[in-house]
Design a protein around this motif. Structure first.
Motif, PDB file in Angstrom:
ATOM      1  N   ILE A 116       0.851  -1.184   0.000  1.00 51.99           N
ATOM      2  CA  ILE A 116       0.000   0.000   0.000  1.00 51.99           C
ATOM      3  C   ILE A 116       0.889   1.237   0.000  1.00 51.99           C
ATOM      4  N   ALA A 117       0.632   2.128  -0.941  1.00 50.08           N
ATOM      5  CA  ALA A 117       1.400   3.364  -1.054  1.00 50.08           C
ATOM      6  C   ALA A 117       0.472   4.557  -0.877  1.00 50.08           C
ATOM      7  N   LEU A 118       0.944   5.557  -0.137  1.00 52.99           N
ATOM      8  CA  LEU A 118       0.208   6.804   0.023  1.00 52.99           C
ATOM      9  C   LEU A 118       0.807   7.862  -0.893  1.00 52.99           C
ATOM     10  N   THR A 119      -0.066   8.606  -1.576  1.00 58.00           N
ATOM     11  CA  THR A 119       0.385   9.676  -2.468  1.00 58.00           C
ATOM     12  C   THR A 119      -0.340  10.977  -2.103  1.00 58.00           C
ATOM     13  N   PRO A 120       0.385  12.019  -1.694  1.00 58.83           N
ATOM     14  CA  PRO A 120       1.839  12.051  -1.499  1.00 58.83           C
ATOM     15  C   PRO A 120       2.228  11.313  -0.229  1.00 58.83           C
ATOM     16  N   GLN A 149      -4.029   9.857  -1.295  1.00 59.85           N
ATOM     17  CA  GLN A 149      -4.612   8.814  -2.124  1.00 59.85           C
ATOM     18  C   GLN A 149      -3.897   7.501  -1.836  1.00 59.85           C
ATOM     19  N   ILE A 150      -4.661   6.438  -1.792  1.00 62.95           N
ATOM     20  CA  ILE A 150      -4.114   5.132  -1.449  1.00 62.95           C
ATOM     21  C   ILE A 150      -4.093   4.255  -2.693  1.00 62.95           C
ATOM     22  N   ALA A 151      -2.949   3.662  -2.966  1.00 61.17           N
ATOM     23  CA  ALA A 151      -2.811   2.747  -4.100  1.00 61.17           C
ATOM     24  C   ALA A 151      -2.474   1.355  -3.585  1.00 61.17           C
ATOM     25  N   PHE A 152      -3.227   0.360  -4.047  1.00 63.83           N
ATOM     26  CA  PHE A 152      -2.979  -1.036  -3.695  1.00 63.83           C
ATOM     27  C   PHE A 152      -2.212  -1.697  -4.834  1.00 63.83           C
TER      28      PHE A 152
END
Length: 259
Positions: free
Chosen positions: A199-203, A211-214
């Motif tokens: 899981i990555a948080l942007t920014p 925003q959360i990217a799976f």
């Protein structure tokens, strides 16, 4: 035998109609009650049914005369409606699928496909969930999974009268039934999707408004034993895993077809 066909991918899924066709080719009377839209990962959810509707639909031409309905609720709701509303004749078995993607390992606890079959089993009916391996942009060989479902149709009679049991079927993504290596009775693998998610948080930094990217890290997935559902499918076999919503200690032994 009168079979209810349902799914969690929605009434317009080609997998649903491939499964209905397989059951009809096996000699069953088939009716359909399926979600109006995709209801994946609903498990055995039965949401509040306020402002929900059931509408009759016209099946594809090759299913002329079949009763078919779409419901804007969960897969479990579809089965419950079929059982209790009186819109269908008495049901003898529930089949769910063909799902777009495997339902194996711990994924069975999330799956609306398996959930629909499970509620059928809890009604005391023979039940089967069928899922087909997904491989990105490659076309889904629905006919291969339909072949497997038709070959496994006699198992519904084998498990009739047993304590609630679902036959969880997972089919390899192969172009034709001739490429299947056979059928294997399996156990659930220990696969848990949570171990392979990044899981990555942007920014990056504080979570407010991020925003959360799976990302599913397929490269980290280990090998599986051949006696598990994931292992059998990866080796080219149709996996058949008996699942019980209640534990009674008695094993389920299936007489599987050779090919």
């Amino acid at each position: 035998m009168h079979i209810l066909a349902t799914n969690d991918d929605g009434i317009d899924s080609p997998g649903l109609w491939a499964l209905a066709g397989a059951m009809r080719a096996a000699g069953a009377q088939v009716s359909v009650v399926a979600p109006a839209e995709e209801q994946s990962a609903m498990s055995m959810a039965l949401p509040p049914q306020a402002n929900r509707e059931l509408r009759a639909i016209i099946p594809p031409a090759e299913f002329d005369g079949m009763l078919a309905f779409a419901h804007n609720g969960s897969p479990v709701a579809c089965v419950t409606i079929a059982m209790l509303s009186g819109v269908l004749p008495p049901i003898d078995a529930v089949v769910s699928g063909i799902n777009r993607g495997l339902n194996s390992g711990t994924n069975v606890m999330l799956s609306g496909t398996v959930g629909a079959a499970m509620i059928g089993a809890m009604w005391g009916l023979p039940a089967m969930a069928v899922s087909l391996q997904y491989r990105g942009p490659e076309p889904m060989p629905w006919h291969t999974a339909a072949y497997a479902a038709q070959r496994l149709f006699p198992l519904l009679a084998q498990i009739r009268g047993q304590a609630p049991v679902v036959l969880n079927v997972n089919v390899p993504h192969v172009a034709s039934p001739a490429e299947l290596r056979g059928f294997r009775q399996t156990r659930l693998s220990e696969f848990f999707f949570g171990h392979y998610l990044d899981i990555a948080l942007t920014p990056p930094g504080p979570a407010e408004r991020a925003q959360i990217a799976f990302h599913f890290a397929r490269e980290r997935i280990p090998e599986f034993a051949l006696d598990t559902d994931d292992g059998a499918v990866l080796a080219g076999y149709v996996s058949v895993t008996p699942l019980r919503p209640m534990i009674d200690g008695s094993p389920v032994r299936l007489e599987l077809p050779d090919q």
